[in-house]
Design a protein around this motif. Structure first.
Motif, PDB file in Angstrom:
ATOM      1  N   VAL A 215       9.693  -8.573  23.053  1.00  0.00           N
ATOM      2  CA  VAL A 215      10.936  -8.381  23.805  1.00  0.00           C
ATOM      3  C   VAL A 215      10.981  -6.971  24.398  1.00  0.00           C
ATOM      4  O   VAL A 215      11.359  -6.786  25.561  1.00  0.00           O
ATOM      5  CB  VAL A 215      12.172  -8.644  22.907  1.00  0.00           C
ATOM      6  CG1 VAL A 215      13.465  -8.247  23.626  1.00  0.00           C
ATOM      7  CG2 VAL A 215      12.219 -10.113  22.498  1.00  0.00           C
TER       8      VAL A 215
ATOM      9  N   ILE B 112      16.814 -11.183  20.861  1.00  0.00           N
ATOM     10  CA  ILE B 112      17.654 -10.685  21.964  1.00  0.00           C
ATOM     11  C   ILE B 112      19.122 -10.642  21.528  1.00  0.00           C
ATOM     12  O   ILE B 112      19.851  -9.698  21.834  1.00  0.00           O
ATOM     13  CB  ILE B 112      17.469 -11.567  23.219  1.00  0.00           C
ATOM     14  CG1 ILE B 112      16.047 -11.364  23.788  1.00  0.00           C
ATOM     15  CG2 ILE B 112      18.506 -11.238  24.285  1.00  0.00           C
ATOM     16  CD1 ILE B 112      15.656 -12.334  24.883  1.00  0.00           C
TER      17      ILE B 112
ATOM     18  N   VAL C 183      23.349  -8.794  29.039  1.00  0.00           N
ATOM     19  CA  VAL C 183      22.663 -10.019  28.608  1.00  0.00           C
ATOM     20  C   VAL C 183      23.626 -11.200  28.669  1.00  0.00           C
ATOM     21  O   VAL C 183      24.779 -11.104  28.226  1.00  0.00           O
ATOM     22  CB  VAL C 183      22.135  -9.876  27.157  1.00  0.00           C
ATOM     23  CG1 VAL C 183      21.286 -11.081  26.777  1.00  0.00           C
ATOM     24  CG2 VAL C 183      21.346  -8.589  26.993  1.00  0.00           C
TER      25      VAL C 183
ATOM     26  N   MET D 147      18.775 -11.221  31.613  1.00  0.00           N
ATOM     27  CA  MET D 147      19.057  -9.810  31.342  1.00  0.00           C
ATOM     28  C   MET D 147      19.074  -9.045  32.665  1.00  0.00           C
ATOM     29  O   MET D 147      18.083  -9.075  33.403  1.00  0.00           O
ATOM     30  CB  MET D 147      17.998  -9.218  30.405  1.00  0.00           C
ATOM     31  CG  MET D 147      18.038  -9.785  29.015  1.00  0.00           C
ATOM     32  SD  MET D 147      16.801  -9.066  27.898  1.00  0.00           S
ATOM     33  CE  MET D 147      15.423 -10.188  28.159  1.00  0.00           C
TER      34      MET D 147
END
Length: 563
Positions: free
Chosen positions: A186, A238, A270, A283
């Motif tokens: 990520v 996330i 997000v 995002m």
């Protein structure tokens, strides 16, 4: 002189090149102690020197070649000699070719005096090393491009097999992923997107795979594809860093992440949305300082800059910036506020959400759950003795009415509206229920804007414009006109475009226009008078950019279809 085995300090080289002074070097050496960072990296971080200037100075002093890895074709046979990118990232270097004369591997290095890095590459590849100089951004972007997907895919596959993630839900996965390749994946996804100038990252679950796409210069490009088994781990990670509920996967959620990439802090909004195949994540990346830029960087032409300055010089009234999502409205508004942000004025904004923090400006984040809407916030703001009010968006009659009243009572109000052109903005306010005489009295200017992609200067190709194209751009059909088309090269990642520029339609509300607005004569009549007063439409502005080779004909058509 061969510097490879001679003990020489990078600081001395930079002083010799005139890149920094002796005083700056002494000060940096004192501050650097105990940080564990190399001097060059520390100087860039402190803002004493730029990445580009550091590379240029080292290249000039050492006599090493300065390379831009994005502008050259990397030899795939060389990259195959390296297994994984960990060692390259640690040493900040990238092998890109084999020298035909010496048979040595050409190695782009951020620190060309790093003998250990050269030894590592030499041992792994069994080749001698020929050092070159490159910027850190160029090296990291090359590593991302040639090794990023392979590294992530291998790590995620191994992780999925080990943890059997296909049979876990988000809650069970939470503890497992805290020190897993998913964390790295990520982080690398965001780093990679920033270095490729992406504005958004889309993580999309499909039937049997996860697709990752980046929006670069307004267009989406696929940049990754992973096994569907790791979706829950990626989404969970996330959600954790975005401050969302990890166990809730039936409802949409919103969050916020802050991450530093190449010494620049990014604010990441997000959005998580449940879809048929799983949760989709988008995002949106914004550099903390990207929205507050110099007025000269907006891309306004000389006559547009004069109109912009004239509107901002008004002590009261409403300035409206219009256009679709992603057309740069927020950047224009923040630039206007930065221009007006002086010690003797009180500026208050009400936004949903606050997109960038500006020193000296009071910013309010709307919160419908606490009954803090645009309208209720505005009523409170008017009791806070403001000089300038910024409203994120006028969405309803109540907000519009308060904005009009505020402007008439001596405040400068700046806001956005979703309309296609400057003239239709006036009629939109009428449709909302605002009396035409109030609109005429309060609105001082309307800026409609779009963003067009700039053609890559390295590879754009010229061609003769057709008769239809000349007619559409308002050019004499008998005249010979050269326009340019996108082609694609390593510099622009084979897209044909690099960067974007604003196209503006600025309507200054003159006395004649006030009469037309007050008498409700319609958008066509407003546009006709505005053109007489010196306004240039989006179509005209786009055509100018096509004729001077800034953008392509197809880009101009995309933004001016309604003109």
């Amino acid at each position: 002189m061969d510097y490879r085995r001679k003990k020489i300090r990078i600081g001395d080289l930079l002083v010799q090149a005139g890149a920094i002074t002796e005083e700056q070097l002494t000060e940096a050496l004192e501050k650097q102690r105990g940080t564990g960072k190399k001097l060059g990296e520390f100087l860039v971080e402190q803002g004493t020197i730029t990445d580009e200037r550091l590379a240029q100075a080292l290249s000039a002093q050492l006599g090493y070649e300065l390379v831009d890895l994005q502008a050259i074709q990397v030899d795939q046979n060389v990259t195959k000699l390296i297994k994984g990118s960990d060692m390259l990232k640690k040493n900040k270097c990238f092998p890109f070719a084999i020298d035909e004369l010496t048979g040595a591997i050409k190695l782009a290095m951020v620190d060309p005096l790093d003998i250990n890095a050269m030894d590592d590459i030499s041992i792994i590849t069994n080749f001698n090393v020929d050092a070159c100089v490159a910027t850190e951004r160029s090296v990291m972007l090359a590593i991302d491009r040639y090794f990023g997907q392979g590294d992530v895919a291998d790590a995620l596959d191994a992780y999925a097999r080990e943890k059997n993630l296909g049979e876990q839900d988000d809650t069970e996965a939470q503890d497992e992923i805290s020190n897993s390749p998913v964390v790295v994946m990520v982080k690398d996804m965001i780093d990679n997107a920033v270095r490729q100038r992406a504005s958004d990252i889309h993580v999309e679950p499909l039937v049997n795979r996860i697709r990752v796409r980046y929006r670069i210069d307004g267009a989406l490009y696929e940049r990754g594809s992973y096994n569907i088994n790791v979706l829950s781990a990626i989404i969970a990670r996330i959600k954790i860093i975005g401050g969302m509920d990890i166990s809730e996967k039936r409802k949409p959620q919103d969050g916020r992440i802050t991450q530093v990439v190449d010494r620049v802090e990014y604010d990441i909004r997000v959005s998580v949305l449940p879809t048929v195949w799983g949760e989709k994540v988008v995002m949106r990346l914004t550099a903390k300082m990207a929205l507050t830029r110099e007025k000269s960087q907006l891309g306004l032409r000389e006559h547009e800059m004069k109109q912009f300055d004239y509107i901002l010089s008004h002590p009261n009234g409403i300035l409206l910036v219009t256009g679709p999502t992603g057309s740069g409205k927020s950047t224009t508004l923040y630039t206007a506020l930065s221009e007006l942000n002086k010690e003797d004025v009180n500026i208050i904004t009400v936004e949903d959400p606050v997109e960038a923090n500006i020193d000296g400006i009071n910013q309010v984040h709307v919160n419908p759950k606490a009954d803090l809407t645009f309208a209720s916030a505005l009523r409170s703001i008017l009791r806070q003795d403001p000089d300038i009010i910024m409203i994120g968006e006028i969405r309803d009659e109540e907000t519009a009415r308060i904005a009009v009243q505020a402007s008439i009572t001596g405040h400068l109000v700046v806001s956005t509206l979703h309309t296609n052109s400057s003239a239709s903005t006036i009629t939109r306010l009428e449709d909302m229920g605002i009396e035409s005489y109030l609109i005429a009295d309060s609105v001082i200017g309307v800026i409609a804007q779009r963003l067009v992609r700039r053609l890559c200067p390295e590879c754009k190709k010229p061609r003769e414009a057709t008769a239809d194209e000349k007619e559409y751009m308002g050019v004499d059909p008998s005249q010979s006109v050269t326009i340019y088309e996108p082609c694609g090269c390593a510099k622009c990642d084979n897209t044909g475009y690099r960067g974007r520029i604003g196209v503006y339609e600025i309507m200054v509300v003159t006395d004649e226009l006030k009469q037309i607005i007050a008498h409700k004569e319609g958008a066509a009549r407003i546009k006709e008078q505005a053109l007489k007063d010196g306004m240039k439409t989006l179509h005209m502005g786009g055509s100018e950019y096509v004729l001077d080779g800034t953008t392509s004909y197809s880009e101009m058509c995309r933004i001016s279809f309604d003109s």
